[in-house]
Design a protein around this motif. Structure first.
Motif, PDB file in Angstrom:
ATOM      1  N   LEU A  93      -6.281   8.365  44.877  1.00  0.00           N
ATOM      2  CA  LEU A  93      -6.927  10.022  44.342  1.00  0.00           C
ATOM      3  C   LEU A  93      -7.517  10.286  43.092  1.00  0.00           C
ATOM      4  O   LEU A  93      -8.238  10.533  43.108  1.00  0.00           O
ATOM      5  CB  LEU A  93      -6.569  11.251  45.336  1.00  0.00           C
ATOM      6  N   THR A  94      -6.357   9.419  42.305  1.00  0.00           N
ATOM      7  CA  THR A  94      -7.172   9.929  41.117  1.00  0.00           C
ATOM      8  C   THR A  94      -7.888   9.655  40.473  1.00  0.00           C
ATOM      9  O   THR A  94      -9.469   9.683  40.336  1.00  0.00           O
ATOM     10  CB  THR A  94      -6.155   9.961  39.838  1.00  0.00           C
TER      11      THR A  94
ATOM     12  N   PRO B 123      -8.692  10.139  33.136  1.00  0.00           N
ATOM     13  CA  PRO B 123      -7.742   9.633  34.073  1.00  0.00           C
ATOM     14  C   PRO B 123      -7.706   7.983  34.308  1.00  0.00           C
ATOM     15  O   PRO B 123      -6.657   7.159  35.001  1.00  0.00           O
ATOM     16  CB  PRO B 123      -6.555  10.902  34.905  1.00  0.00           C
ATOM     17  N   ALA B 124      -9.042   7.901  35.367  1.00  0.00           N
ATOM     18  CA  ALA B 124      -9.174   6.995  35.512  1.00  0.00           C
ATOM     19  C   ALA B 124      -9.648   6.389  35.111  1.00  0.00           C
ATOM     20  O   ALA B 124     -10.590   4.771  35.640  1.00  0.00           O
ATOM     21  CB  ALA B 124      -9.738   7.153  37.095  1.00  0.00           C
TER      22      ALA B 124
ATOM     23  N   LEU C 249     -10.743   7.918  42.852  1.00  0.00           N
ATOM     24  CA  LEU C 249     -10.967   8.417  43.370  1.00  0.00           C
ATOM     25  C   LEU C 249     -12.201   9.546  43.179  1.00  0.00           C
ATOM     26  O   LEU C 249     -13.163  10.009  43.256  1.00  0.00           O
ATOM     27  CB  LEU C 249     -10.661   9.312  45.472  1.00  0.00           C
ATOM     28  N   LEU C 250     -11.186  10.536  43.016  1.00  0.00           N
ATOM     29  CA  LEU C 250     -11.742  11.848  42.601  1.00  0.00           C
ATOM     30  C   LEU C 250     -12.721  11.709  41.842  1.00  0.00           C
ATOM     31  O   LEU C 250     -13.767  12.652  41.580  1.00  0.00           O
ATOM     32  CB  LEU C 250     -10.908  13.270  42.863  1.00  0.00           C
ATOM     33  N   CYS C 251     -11.952  11.156  40.624  1.00  0.00           N
ATOM     34  CA  CYS C 251     -12.433  11.382  38.850  1.00  0.00           C
ATOM     35  C   CYS C 251     -13.732  10.076  38.642  1.00  0.00           C
ATOM     36  O   CYS C 251     -14.218  10.538  38.356  1.00  0.00           O
ATOM     37  CB  CYS C 251     -11.447  10.954  38.276  1.00  0.00           C
ATOM     38  N   SER C 252     -14.555   9.854  39.988  1.00  0.00           N
ATOM     39  CA  SER C 252     -15.676   8.377  40.433  1.00  0.00           C
ATOM     40  C   SER C 252     -16.395   9.123  41.154  1.00  0.00           C
ATOM     41  O   SER C 252     -17.069   8.861  41.017  1.00  0.00           O
ATOM     42  CB  SER C 252     -15.163   7.713  40.325  1.00  0.00           C
ATOM     43  N   SER C 253     -15.933  10.102  41.782  1.00  0.00           N
ATOM     44  CA  SER C 253     -16.962  10.378  42.808  1.00  0.00           C
ATOM     45  C   SER C 253     -17.721  12.129  42.392  1.00  0.00           C
ATOM     46  O   SER C 253     -19.128  13.004  43.452  1.00  0.00           O
ATOM     47  CB  SER C 253     -15.981  11.092  43.967  1.00  0.00           C
ATOM     48  N   THR C 254     -16.502  12.969  42.489  1.00  0.00           N
ATOM     49  CA  THR C 254     -17.394  14.282  41.443  1.00  0.00           C
ATOM     50  C   THR C 254     -16.875  15.263  40.829  1.00  0.00           C
ATOM     51  O   THR C 254     -16.170  14.726  39.754  1.00  0.00           O
ATOM     52  CB  THR C 254     -15.957  15.218  43.003  1.00  0.00           C
TER      53      THR C 254
ATOM     54  N   PHE D 240      -5.279  14.553  30.312  1.00  0.00           N
ATOM     55  CA  PHE D 240      -5.953  13.508  30.207  1.00  0.00           C
ATOM     56  C   PHE D 240      -5.985  12.191  29.461  1.00  0.00           C
ATOM     57  O   PHE D 240      -6.140  10.756  30.260  1.00  0.00           O
ATOM     58  CB  PHE D 240      -7.747  14.223  30.368  1.00  0.00           C
ATOM     59  N   LEU D 241      -5.360  12.487  28.988  1.00  0.00           N
ATOM     60  CA  LEU D 241      -4.500  11.544  27.522  1.00  0.00           C
ATOM     61  C   LEU D 241      -3.989  10.562  27.584  1.00  0.00           C
ATOM     62  O   LEU D 241      -3.240   9.321  27.909  1.00  0.00           O
ATOM     63  CB  LEU D 241      -4.805  12.427  26.250  1.00  0.00           C
ATOM     64  N   THR D 242      -2.397  11.374  28.492  1.00  0.00           N
ATOM     65  CA  THR D 242      -1.949  10.606  29.070  1.00  0.00           C
ATOM     66  C   THR D 242      -1.872   9.205  30.639  1.00  0.00           C
ATOM     67  O   THR D 242      -1.241   8.863  29.888  1.00  0.00           O
ATOM     68  CB  THR D 242      -0.879  11.677  29.336  1.00  0.00           C
ATOM     69  N   TYR D 243      -2.552  10.126  31.469  1.00  0.00           N
ATOM     70  CA  TYR D 243      -3.188   8.954  32.311  1.00  0.00           C
ATOM     71  C   TYR D 243      -3.966   8.545  31.887  1.00  0.00           C
ATOM     72  O   TYR D 243      -3.962   6.769  31.909  1.00  0.00           O
ATOM     73  CB  TYR D 243      -3.730   9.620  33.280  1.00  0.00           C
ATOM     74  N   TRP D 244      -4.967   8.387  30.741  1.00  0.00           N
ATOM     75  CA  TRP D 244      -6.196   7.568  29.811  1.00  0.00           C
ATOM     76  C   TRP D 244      -5.229   6.161  29.372  1.00  0.00           C
ATOM     77  O   TRP D 244      -5.206   5.835  29.450  1.00  0.00           O
ATOM     78  CB  TRP D 244      -6.987   8.617  28.766  1.00  0.00           C
TER      79      TRP D 244
END
Length: 398
Positions: A307-308, A63-64, A310-315, A380-384
């Motif tokens: 948050l999107t 999503p990020a 932050l979390l998608c690149s960290s955990t 995932f696809l919508t935010y992508w």
């Protein structure tokens, strides 16, 4: 370096365009490396290669995604962080500490990753604790904990010191190029050589805290305003994903969570049993605590829409848990080896073969997918897609 590689195109592109293309290519490389290291980490932690593969595929649809491709540091940070986690799982604490330190130099939220080193050292301490003479292992543990904290926080501390010498010590500032000076004037930024900024007189002079406070208005509950409701809605899916993951794990391993991941069961005999594979593996505990900590801090003290990314690149949890749901609740993937290819080909568009890529299989058979699968892939696809459309056109996004 990037402009040198693109020298043949300099007749067609301006220097600025060459730099932008270079950044995009580098971030593409780091994103690919991050996906590979995430797959490797998943194999080590989950003990389920198929679930690790699903997670890596979902990372490619993050999503990020726009922040992993544009001129941001998320792609490099994800690569360094996942690599550090993988080295720690292999027992290479020094290599892991170095990579975590490099990740902290890229993004400040890497400071939280020191928890992985601390937890691994505490776990080793309790597993080899000698009751008759506990002082020596205890001193060794304390020394290791302090060294880990110093190592990971060193890049952050060095940057704060550099900023202090530039803004707070007279005569030590380097000259600033004229284009940057003009940019600072246009934006209202403070430049070196002017009046001493107020943070220089703080007991702990941290330029990072000052910038976050003054220029970004970041602070505890400062973002809780009625006008920010749309941004809270943007962050809701990833927040729900982490909360759902935490609830699923805690209800499956209540004793493990109560003992902070240091003991698997009340009964020592049960520890000899084969642990849960996949997302419910005992090894996932520390990763889940890391994700929950980032979510809590981000929700209370940051611009919540961040948050999107932050979390998608960290955990890895935001990819492991959806992969767990896909494997266990999607009939087309639950038993891939036993699903007849004819069934997949039957639901595929006319004249096209069923793809081997698991995500593409689900997209080709969208109508046959379970509601959970549709929600995961839809998110995932919508935010992508929305990220590419909105952010690239300077419209509000995460």
């Amino acid at each position: 370096m990037g402009t040198e590689l693109l020298r043949p195109l300099q007749g067609l592109l301006s220097q600025r365009s060459c730099l932008l293309v270079s950044v995009a290519l580098l971030n593409f490389l780091f994103s690919v490396l991050a996906a590979v290291t995430l797959h490797d980490l998943g194999c080590l932690v989950l003990g389920c290669p198929r679930q690790a593969f699903y997670a890596a595929m979902l990372f490619c649809l993050s999503p990020a995604n726009v922040f992993l491709a544009a001129g941001y540091s998320e792609a490099l940070f994800a690569f360094l962080t996942f690599s550090a986690m993988g080295q720690l799982e292999r027992g290479r604490s020094w290599a892991s500490g170095l990579l975590f330190a490099l990740a902290t130099g890229v993004r400040s939220n890497g400071l939280v990753s020191v928890g992985f080193l601390l937890h691994a050292q505490c776990r080793g301490f309790f597993s080899s604790l000698v009751v008759l003479n506990p002082l020596k292992p205890l001193f060794k543990l304390m020394a290791s904990l302090c060294l880990s904290v110093l190592t990971v926080s060193l890049p952050f501390a060095l940057f704060q010191y550099y900023a202090y010498t530039q803004f707070c010590l007279p005569g030590s500032a380097h000259s600033v190029p004229e284009p940057l000076v003009q940019l600072a004037v246009d934006k209202g930024y403070r430049i070196t050589g002017g009046n001493e900024p107020p943070w220089c007189s703080w007991g702990l002079p941290l330029v990072y805290s000052y910038i976050q406070d003054v220029y970004w208005n970041v602070g505890f509950l400062r973002y809780y305003e009625l006008r920010q409701v749309p941004n809270f809605l943007l962050a809701t899916p990833v927040a729900v994903l982490v909360v759902w993951a935490a609830w699923t794990y805690v209800t499956t391993h209540p004793w493990l969570c109560l003992t902070l991941g240091l003991r698997r069961s009340k009964d020592s005999k049960k520890t000899l049993e084969k642990p849960h594979p996949g997302f419910l593996s005992p090894k996932v505990f520390v990763y889940l605590v890391h994700a929950a900590g980032l979510l809590l801090f981000g929700s209370l003290c940051m611009h919540v829409q961040v948050l999107t990314r932050l979390l998608c690149s960290s955990t890895p949890v935001v990819y492991w848990f959806p992969a767990h749901l896909l494997q266990n609740q999607e009939p087309l993937l639950r038993s891939v080896d036993t699903v007849p290819e004819k069934l997949l080909e039957k639901n595929s568009p006319p004249g096209q073969k069923a793809p081997r890529n698991c995500i593409m299989k689900l997209l080709y058979n969208w109508r046959a997918c379970s509601p959970v699968t549709r929600c995961i892939l839809g998110y995932f696809l919508t935010y992508w897609l929305l990220g590419l459309l909105l952010h690239c056109n300077f419209l509000p996004w995460t």
